[in-house]
Motif scaffolding. Structure first.
Motif, PDB file in Angstrom:
ATOM      1  N   LYS A 340       0.828  -1.044  -0.383  1.00 22.05           N
ATOM      2  CA  LYS A 340      -0.048   0.160   0.358  1.00 22.05           C
ATOM      3  C   LYS A 340       0.648   1.105  -0.067  1.00 22.05           C
ATOM      4  O   LYS A 340       0.836   2.330  -0.633  1.00 22.05           O
ATOM      5  CB  LYS A 340      -0.915  -0.322   1.530  1.00 22.05           C
ATOM      6  N   SER A 344       1.142   4.181  -2.767  1.00 18.08           N
ATOM      7  CA  SER A 344       1.397   5.625  -2.901  1.00 18.08           C
ATOM      8  C   SER A 344       2.341   6.721  -3.633  1.00 18.08           C
ATOM      9  O   SER A 344       1.544   7.308  -3.597  1.00 18.08           O
ATOM     10  CB  SER A 344       0.257   6.059  -1.534  1.00 18.08           C
ATOM     11  N   ASN A 347       2.044   5.960  -7.227  1.00 18.92           N
ATOM     12  CA  ASN A 347       1.063   7.304  -7.837  1.00 18.92           C
ATOM     13  C   ASN A 347       1.175   8.135  -7.880  1.00 18.92           C
ATOM     14  O   ASN A 347       1.205   9.305  -8.450  1.00 18.92           O
ATOM     15  CB  ASN A 347      -0.238   6.529  -6.736  1.00 18.92           C
ATOM     16  N   ASN A 376      -4.002   5.759 -11.901  1.00 19.82           N
ATOM     17  CA  ASN A 376      -3.298   5.144 -10.181  1.00 19.82           C
ATOM     18  C   ASN A 376      -3.556   3.729  -9.875  1.00 19.82           C
ATOM     19  O   ASN A 376      -4.572   3.343 -10.278  1.00 19.82           O
ATOM     20  CB  ASN A 376      -3.464   6.487  -8.737  1.00 19.82           C
ATOM     21  N   TYR A 379      -4.085  -0.649  -4.964  1.00 21.97           N
ATOM     22  CA  TYR A 379      -2.589  -1.047  -4.202  1.00 21.97           C
ATOM     23  C   TYR A 379      -3.509  -2.644  -4.274  1.00 21.97           C
ATOM     24  O   TYR A 379      -2.747  -3.644  -3.873  1.00 21.97           O
ATOM     25  CB  TYR A 379      -2.589  -0.865  -2.902  1.00 21.97           C
TER      26      TYR A 379
END
Ligand SMILES: C[S@@+](CC[C@H](N)C(=O)[O-])C[C@H]1O[C@@H](n2cnc3c(N)ncnc32)[C@H](O)[C@@H]1O
Length: 399
Positions: A340, A344, A347, A376, A379
């Motif tokens: 995750k 992030s 992205n 994006n 995840y």
């Protein structure tokens, strides 16, 4: 021989550092079981899952909280009762050297109500059951091995020899008392050197001649050994408890070795939960003055190691290769490299226009742009399996 550590460990309420260890064990084992259960459906022959606890302990602490064998049995039982079980047999194997611990544990295992779990236990040093353990591993497709000594009792070569041929679909979690090792290395008494050498699998001359500091030697040797067995070797430091409080240090290490990146994520996710619970670490924190060191690190990796592009799998493997320090994570704005967190950060690069993704549609958030699916990475989809991660390419955008 009466080991006073047994009284200190099991004769007291479970300490915070042990709670941290058990939380990470529990989450990682649970995910290992779930993943194996899904894969087991497609395999015709491998229908047994085995949890092996080589340093099983007493099974219970003074405050009645559960030790690792009972934590594992609970998870296997819950799995069995979920109605989703695809295994023909769920097994647990415990070995314990101390007579009293063994008897207490044995009593608990016998009383345990679940008849659908096969329990094997051995009284004595786990090494004396090596042949039986190998035979169980041979007949068990899937599994999880936990080696949890107090200090430097584990001989890493013996562990490797026992697991070598039969560890393919099994995950391995090993506890190291890093502080004791580092202290012994500092003193350099001959009997200590011997113990360090056995525990981390180094020869005495290599240890005594090394220019690096002990933490570098430790990380290097541990990775070298477990990389013989598995693709991922993840190490996380965590503190000890003094007078009921955690002291901010990397006193202990848990080393997790697996071929499955989703399990790396589960392991790191539970480590992050513990950092959030016991320190001021927070994934949401901002660091407006200095920027995000993690972000720069990941960009540097992309630029220097993968300038021609790479898969998310390769990048994740590279990023998770460095052992994590509890002490460092609590004082800098580095993030634990869960999938995750990594996605992030990627992205953010994507949104700044520094990278592009090449992948199937279903790993992206749906965007109502003229390009259809894009934008994006999600995840949860991107990190769902090693295959998904291998099918996502990340390329730097040339400016
Ligand atoms: C840290 S405790 C284990 C705690 C347990 N895994 C838990 O989480 O509840 C270490 C245990 O390993 C046992 N032990 C030490 N050397 C051993 C060996 N060679 N084989 C099996 N057990 C051993 C000790 O008697 C002690 O009970």
């Amino acid at each position: 021989m009466n080991d006073k550590r047994n009284k200190q460990h099991f004769g007291e309420p479970k300490k915070i550092n042990t709670q941290i260890k058990h939380h990470i064990l529990s989450n990682t084992l649970n995910t290992s079981l779930a993943i194996a259960n899904n894969l087991c459906k497609v395999y015709k022959t491998d229908k047994v899952y085995t949890y092996i606890d080589l340093f099983a302990g007493r099974g219970v602490f003074e405050d009645y909280s559960k030790g690792s064998p009972l934590i594992a049995i609970d998870l296997l039982s819950q799995h069995n009762e979920s109605g989703k079980n695809n295994f023909n047999d769920l097994q647990i194997v415990c070995t314990e050297k101390d007579d009293k611990n063994y008897c207490d544990l044995q009593r608990l295992l016998i009383e345990y109500p679940d008849e659908n779990i096969t329990c094997y236990s051995g009284s004595g040093e786990w090494e004396s059951f090596s042949a039986q353990i190998q035979s169980i591993l041979k007949d068990s497709g899937w599994g999880f091995i936990f080696a949890d000594p107090y200090s430097t009792e584990l001989d890493i070569e013996s562990l490797k020899n026992a697991l070598q041929s039969y560890s393919k679909l099994k995950d391995i979690l090993v506890f190291f008392n890093f502080r004791t090792l580092a202290r012994q290395d500092g003193r350099k008494y001959i009997q200590d050197i011997d113990r360090i050498c056995k525990n981390i699998g180094i020869n005495a001359s290599e240890l005594l001649d090394a220019d690096e500091n002990f933490s570098e030697i430790f990380e290097y040797k541990i990775k070298e050994h477990f990389k013989d067995l598995k693709k991922f070797v993840i190490g996380v430091g965590f503190p000890t408890t003094v007078k009921g409080q955690l002291i901010n240090s990397d006193y202990f290490y848990l080393i997790f070795s697996t071929n499955t990146p989703v399990l790396v994520d589960a392991f790191l996710d539970s480590y992050e939960e513990m950092l959030e619970k016991y320190t001021n670490y927070s994934v949401n924190q901002q660091m407006p003055l200095f920027g995000n060191p993690d972000k720069n690190y990941i960009f540097d990796v992309l630029k220097t190691e993968y300038s021609g592009g790479c898969t998310l799998y390769d990048l994740y493997k590279h990023i998770t290769d460095k052992f994590l320090s509890w002490k460092e994570l609590t004082k800098t704005i580095k993030k634990v490299p869960t999938i995750k967190n990594v996605v992030s950060i990627l992205n953010e690069f994507y949104n700044e226009g520094s990278i592009k993704y090449i992948a199937n549609n279903d790993v992206f958030y749906k965007k109502n742009s003229k390009h259809g699916y894009e934008g994006n990475l999600r995840y949860s989809e991107a990190g769902k399996s090693a295959d998904n991660m291998k099918n996502i390419r990340i390329c730097l955008n040339s400016r």
